[in-house]
Scaffold this motif. Structure first.
Motif, PDB file in Angstrom:
ATOM      1  N   THR A   1     -16.247  21.608 -10.656  1.00  0.00           N
ATOM      2  CA  THR A   1     -16.420  20.867  -9.406  1.00  0.00           C
ATOM      3  C   THR A   1     -15.895  21.644  -8.208  1.00  0.00           C
ATOM      4  OG1 THR A   1     -16.085  18.830 -10.645  1.00  0.00           O
ATOM      5  CG2 THR A   1     -15.902  18.677  -8.251  1.00  0.00           C
ATOM      6  N   ILE A   2     -16.737  21.783  -7.200  1.00  0.00           N
ATOM      7  CA  ILE A   2     -16.288  22.283  -5.900  1.00  0.00           C
ATOM      8  C   ILE A   2     -16.315  21.061  -4.991  1.00  0.00           C
ATOM      9  CG2 ILE A   2     -16.796  23.835  -3.975  1.00  0.00           C
ATOM     10  CD1 ILE A   2     -18.345  25.591  -6.093  1.00  0.00           C
ATOM     11  N   ALA A   3     -15.139  20.466  -4.796  1.00  0.00           N
ATOM     12  CA  ALA A   3     -15.066  19.207  -4.053  1.00  0.00           C
ATOM     13  C   ALA A   3     -14.907  19.486  -2.557  1.00  0.00           C
ATOM     14  CB  ALA A   3     -13.908  18.363  -4.555  1.00  0.00           C
ATOM     15  N   LEU A   4     -15.646  18.742  -1.771  1.00  0.00           N
ATOM     16  CA  LEU A   4     -15.670  18.950  -0.320  1.00  0.00           C
ATOM     17  C   LEU A   4     -15.112  17.724   0.380  1.00  0.00           C
ATOM     18  CD1 LEU A   4     -19.225  20.534  -0.370  1.00  0.00           C
ATOM     19  CD2 LEU A   4     -17.055  21.758  -0.053  1.00  0.00           C
ATOM     20  N   TRP A   5     -14.246  17.977   1.347  1.00  0.00           N
ATOM     21  CA  TRP A   5     -13.539  16.923   2.075  1.00  0.00           C
ATOM     22  C   TRP A   5     -14.440  16.440   3.219  1.00  0.00           C
ATOM     23  CZ3 TRP A   5      -9.072  18.366   5.876  1.00  0.00           C
ATOM     24  CH2 TRP A   5      -8.465  17.208   6.365  1.00  0.00           C
ATOM     25  N   VAL A   6     -14.749  15.160   3.207  1.00  0.00           N
ATOM     26  CA  VAL A   6     -15.654  14.605   4.224  1.00  0.00           C
ATOM     27  C   VAL A   6     -15.042  13.357   4.857  1.00  0.00           C
ATOM     28  CG1 VAL A   6     -17.759  15.451   3.075  1.00  0.00           C
ATOM     29  CG2 VAL A   6     -16.876  13.162   2.522  1.00  0.00           C
ATOM     30  N   GLU A   7     -15.611  12.945   5.979  1.00  0.00           N
ATOM     31  CA  GLU A   7     -15.171  11.705   6.614  1.00  0.00           C
ATOM     32  C   GLU A   7     -15.849  10.497   6.005  1.00  0.00           C
ATOM     33  OE1 GLU A   7     -15.611  12.325  10.846  1.00  0.00           O
ATOM     34  OE2 GLU A   7     -13.723  13.464  10.747  1.00  0.00           O
ATOM     35  N   ASP A   8     -17.050  10.697   5.439  1.00  0.00           N
ATOM     36  CA  ASP A   8     -17.835   9.583   4.923  1.00  0.00           C
ATOM     37  C   ASP A   8     -18.575  10.029   3.655  1.00  0.00           C
ATOM     38  OD1 ASP A   8     -19.624   7.525   4.436  1.00  0.00           O
ATOM     39  OD2 ASP A   8     -20.026   7.161   6.568  1.00  0.00           O
ATOM     40  N   ALA A   9     -17.984   9.695   2.510  1.00  0.00           N
ATOM     41  CA  ALA A   9     -18.543  10.168   1.242  1.00  0.00           C
ATOM     42  C   ALA A   9     -19.856   9.467   0.894  1.00  0.00           C
ATOM     43  CB  ALA A   9     -17.527   9.984   0.112  1.00  0.00           C
ATOM     44  N   GLU A  10     -20.013   8.238   1.342  1.00  0.00           N
ATOM     45  CA  GLU A  10     -21.264   7.535   1.049  1.00  0.00           C
ATOM     46  C   GLU A  10     -22.413   8.165   1.845  1.00  0.00           C
ATOM     47  OE1 GLU A  10     -21.163   3.286   1.149  1.00  0.00           O
ATOM     48  OE2 GLU A  10     -23.293   3.176   0.599  1.00  0.00           O
ATOM     49  N   LYS A  11     -22.136   8.433   3.130  1.00  0.00           N
ATOM     50  CA  LYS A  11     -23.167   9.055   3.976  1.00  0.00           C
ATOM     51  C   LYS A  11     -23.508  10.459   3.454  1.00  0.00           C
ATOM     52  CE  LYS A  11     -24.314  10.084   8.803  1.00  0.00           C
ATOM     53  NZ  LYS A  11     -24.250  11.541   8.985  1.00  0.00           N
ATOM     54  N   ALA A  12     -22.490  11.215   3.019  1.00  0.00           N
ATOM     55  CA  ALA A  12     -22.724  12.565   2.493  1.00  0.00           C
ATOM     56  C   ALA A  12     -23.679  12.502   1.309  1.00  0.00           C
ATOM     57  CB  ALA A  12     -21.402  13.206   2.079  1.00  0.00           C
ATOM     58  N   TRP A  13     -23.475  11.504   0.450  1.00  0.00           N
ATOM     59  CA  TRP A  13     -24.330  11.351  -0.728  1.00  0.00           C
ATOM     60  C   TRP A  13     -25.748  10.942  -0.315  1.00  0.00           C
ATOM     61  CZ3 TRP A  13     -26.971   7.286  -3.092  1.00  0.00           C
ATOM     62  CH2 TRP A  13     -27.370   7.488  -4.429  1.00  0.00           C
ATOM     63  N   GLN A  14     -25.823  10.007   0.636  1.00  0.00           N
ATOM     64  CA  GLN A  14     -27.148   9.541   1.083  1.00  0.00           C
ATOM     65  C   GLN A  14     -27.938  10.658   1.751  1.00  0.00           C
ATOM     66  OE1 GLN A  14     -25.923   6.124   3.300  1.00  0.00           O
ATOM     67  NE2 GLN A  14     -26.252   4.725   1.571  1.00  0.00           N
ATOM     68  N   GLU A  15     -27.266  11.394   2.651  1.00  0.00           N
ATOM     69  CA  GLU A  15     -27.962  12.461   3.383  1.00  0.00           C
ATOM     70  C   GLU A  15     -28.462  13.556   2.435  1.00  0.00           C
ATOM     71  OE1 GLU A  15     -28.745  12.501   6.516  1.00  0.00           O
ATOM     72  OE2 GLU A  15     -27.349  11.196   7.589  1.00  0.00           O
ATOM     73  N   THR A  16     -27.624  13.910   1.454  1.00  0.00           N
ATOM     74  CA  THR A  16     -27.998  15.021   0.566  1.00  0.00           C
ATOM     75  C   THR A  16     -29.026  14.585  -0.476  1.00  0.00           C
ATOM     76  OG1 THR A  16     -25.967  14.573  -0.689  1.00  0.00           O
ATOM     77  CG2 THR A  16     -25.899  16.404   0.871  1.00  0.00           C
TER      78      THR A  16
ATOM     79  N   ALA B   1     -31.159  12.181  -0.129  1.00  0.00           N
ATOM     80  CA  ALA B   1     -32.419  11.947   0.596  1.00  0.00           C
ATOM     81  C   ALA B   1     -33.158  13.261   0.833  1.00  0.00           C
ATOM     82  CB  ALA B   1     -32.140  11.266   1.935  1.00  0.00           C
ATOM     83  N   ARG B   2     -32.400  14.369   0.881  1.00  0.00           N
ATOM     84  CA  ARG B   2     -33.022  15.684   1.095  1.00  0.00           C
ATOM     85  C   ARG B   2     -33.305  16.411  -0.223  1.00  0.00           C
ATOM     86  NH1 ARG B   2     -30.172  14.483   5.578  1.00  0.00           N
ATOM     87  NH2 ARG B   2     -31.008  15.216   7.559  1.00  0.00           N
ATOM     88  N   GLY B   3     -33.169  15.732  -1.327  1.00  0.00           N
ATOM     89  CA  GLY B   3     -33.583  16.317  -2.602  1.00  0.00           C
ATOM     90  C   GLY B   3     -32.482  16.658  -3.584  1.00  0.00           C
ATOM     91  N   ALA B   4     -31.208  16.422  -3.217  1.00  0.00           N
ATOM     92  CA  ALA B   4     -30.137  16.721  -4.178  1.00  0.00           C
ATOM     93  C   ALA B   4     -30.215  15.750  -5.348  1.00  0.00           C
ATOM     94  CB  ALA B   4     -28.774  16.599  -3.499  1.00  0.00           C
ATOM     95  N   LYS B   5     -29.866  16.255  -6.533  1.00  0.00           N
ATOM     96  CA  LYS B   5     -29.803  15.400  -7.718  1.00  0.00           C
ATOM     97  C   LYS B   5     -28.416  14.760  -7.758  1.00  0.00           C
ATOM     98  CE  LYS B   5     -29.974  15.959 -12.694  1.00  0.00           C
ATOM     99  NZ  LYS B   5     -29.610  17.010 -13.660  1.00  0.00           N
ATOM    100  N   SER B   6     -28.395  13.442  -7.873  1.00  0.00           N
ATOM    101  CA  SER B   6     -27.104  12.750  -7.859  1.00  0.00           C
ATOM    102  C   SER B   6     -26.291  13.067  -9.109  1.00  0.00           C
ATOM    103  CB  SER B   6     -27.330  11.239  -7.775  1.00  0.00           C
ATOM    104  OG  SER B   6     -26.077  10.571  -7.870  1.00  0.00           O
ATOM    105  N   TYR B   7     -24.994  13.285  -8.898  1.00  0.00           N
ATOM    106  CA  TYR B   7     -24.070  13.462 -10.020  1.00  0.00           C
ATOM    107  C   TYR B   7     -23.182  12.232 -10.135  1.00  0.00           C
ATOM    108  CZ  TYR B   7     -19.831  15.215 -12.385  1.00  0.00           C
ATOM    109  OH  TYR B   7     -18.747  15.378 -13.211  1.00  0.00           O
ATOM    110  N   LEU B   8     -22.828  11.672  -8.992  1.00  0.00           N
ATOM    111  CA  LEU B   8     -21.902  10.546  -8.948  1.00  0.00           C
ATOM    112  C   LEU B   8     -22.273   9.658  -7.772  1.00  0.00           C
ATOM    113  CD1 LEU B   8     -19.103   9.397  -9.985  1.00  0.00           C
ATOM    114  CD2 LEU B   8     -18.038  10.918  -8.298  1.00  0.00           C
ATOM    115  N   GLU B   9     -22.685   8.438  -8.054  1.00  0.00           N
ATOM    116  CA  GLU B   9     -23.002   7.519  -6.956  1.00  0.00           C
ATOM    117  C   GLU B   9     -21.700   7.149  -6.246  1.00  0.00           C
ATOM    118  OE1 GLU B   9     -25.554   4.262  -7.830  1.00  0.00           O
ATOM    119  OE2 GLU B   9     -26.984   5.527  -8.902  1.00  0.00           O
ATOM    120  N   PRO B  10     -21.787   6.872  -4.941  1.00  0.00           N
ATOM    121  CA  PRO B  10     -20.565   6.586  -4.190  1.00  0.00           C
ATOM    122  C   PRO B  10     -19.741   5.491  -4.852  1.00  0.00           C
ATOM    123  CG  PRO B  10     -22.433   6.748  -2.709  1.00  0.00           C
ATOM    124  CD  PRO B  10     -22.981   6.815  -4.098  1.00  0.00           C
TER     125      PRO B  10
END
Ligand code: FE2
Length: 381
Positions: free
Chosen positions: A103-118, A120-129
């Motif tokens: 895991t390369i974990a990235l520090w964000v302000e909004d983890a749900e938005k990070a998951w939605q944005e990525t 939505a652009r084609g990333a394969k989900s590993y962990l739902e928020p």
């Protein structure tokens, strides 16, 4: 022809445009390892990482054990499976890849938005928020897949006061060898299969909003035997840099192919740890038994001519086998360890930047010759 092109300055990319994935920094790096208790001792003893948190049987976790260590802004999580169905994926990861970065974990302000944005652009989900809670507050995590079996986890921790994360307790042993001067992660490199570099560069561009800041082709990075190509991807504020390497055709097996063979797939090749005083850091690491690649004496004979005036004493650099490179903005000092596990896969770089924002192109040749000497000894060239 030089292809060390700074394509775009990362800080300019989002002028007028919103960065859809603002990243505050690297949150942590998690390794799946065969024996995290001994690995933790290694990172404490040899590398000066400080004990931070623990999860395991004693804290009510039945399926895995994790030790969390920190130095400067660098947080490492070392995880091993316990016999439990929930940990089958960890056991399989270690059986296939050996010890390595999961895991390369990235520090964000909004983890749900990070998951939605990525996603939505084609990333394969590993962990739902999901929200993790304990008496110290809450952490929101989500995650996506990247190259190989490696994943990115987005961590939102603005409402958390505990030492690391819910599920972990402070780890407070008396044994604390001193730090060696690491400040932060400068960059993390991924090795991918032949023909896949552009696919993953595009992934970071389209899915995560990164920009390709430097490209090295096989003319830049080649020796008589081996070659590789690399694209350095950086996020909007330039804090996160992920070079992506793929092997190029050489006469013999390249170090990237060796990695892919022994890791059995794409994965994280090295992490560059930044220090403000590479001479002190490397002196101490060597004293504690960390092994580095060797560089011939001739490298230091050519050094003054190649890099011009530098603050450091060349004899000291030579004694420690530290490398130097210069670009338009300044210079950098760097050194590479030998692989840090039984397989010739993951290793570390130690880097000190004195203005330079590049990656040591002038050292590639000397370095590769050194790596090939090691490969020859392993019978994998
Ligand atoms: Fe590097």
């Amino acid at each position: 022809m030089s292809t060390d092109i700074i394509a775009k300055k990362p800080e300019k990319i989002f002028e007028g445009a919103e960065d859809f994935l603002p990243l505050l920094g690297t949150d942590y790096v998690e390794f799946y390892v065969g024996n995290c208790k001994q690995a933790a001792y290694y990172y404490q003893t040899a590398w000066g990482f400080q004990p931070l948190a623990y999860a395991g049987l004693e804290t009510g976790v039945r399926h895995k054990t994790s030790y969390v260590l920190r130095q400067g802004k660098v947080t490492l999580v070392l995880t091993s499976p316990l016999p439990h169905p929930k940990s089958a994926h960890i056991t399989e990861h270690i059986a296939r890849h050996g010890d390595g970065v999961k895991t390369i974990a990235l520090w964000v302000e909004d983890a749900e938005k990070a998951w939605q944005e990525t996603t939505a652009r084609g990333a394969k989900s590993y962990l739902e928020p999901q929200v993790l809670r304990d008496e110290h507050g809450e952490v929101v995590v989500s995650g996506i897949h990247t190259y190989g079996d490696t994943v990115h986890v987005f961590v939102e921790r603005s409402n958390y006061k505990g030492v690391f994360m819910p599920g972990y307790e402070p780890w407070t042993p008396d044994y604390r060898p001193p730090e060696v001067g690491f400040k932060y992660i400068d960059h993390m490199v991924g090795n991918v299969h032949l023909g896949e570099m552009n696919k993953w560069a595009k992934f970071y561009e389209q899915v995560m909003g990164f920009t390709n800041i430097i490209t090295f082709d096989d003319k830049d990075i080649s020796t008589e035997y081996t070659a590789l190509m690399s694209k350095v991807m950086a996020n909007g504020n330039g804090r996160i840099k992920f070079p992506i390497n793929e092997p190029a055709k050489g006469k013999k097996k390249s170090q990237i192919e060796e990695y892919l063979e022994f890791y059995q797939g794409a994965g994280c090749q090295h992490i560059a740890l930044a220090t403000d005083n590479i001479i002190d850091t490397v002196t101490e690491l060597r004293r504690r038994g960390v092994e580095f690649l060797t560089i011939p004496d001739t490298y230091y004979e050519l050094l003054p001519e190649r890099v011009g005036q530098i603050d450091e004493d060349i004899e000291t650099l030579k004694k420690l086998r530290i490398l130097v490179d210069r670009d338009d903005e300044g210079y950098l000092l760097q050194i590479f360890t030998k692989p840090v596990q039984d397989r010739p896969t993951f290793f570390y770089e130690i880097i000190q930047r004195k203005g330079a924002k590049s990656f040591g192109k002038g050292n590639f040749k000397a370095l590769f010759i050194s790596i090939e000497l090691e490969q020859k000894r392993r019978g994998t060239l």
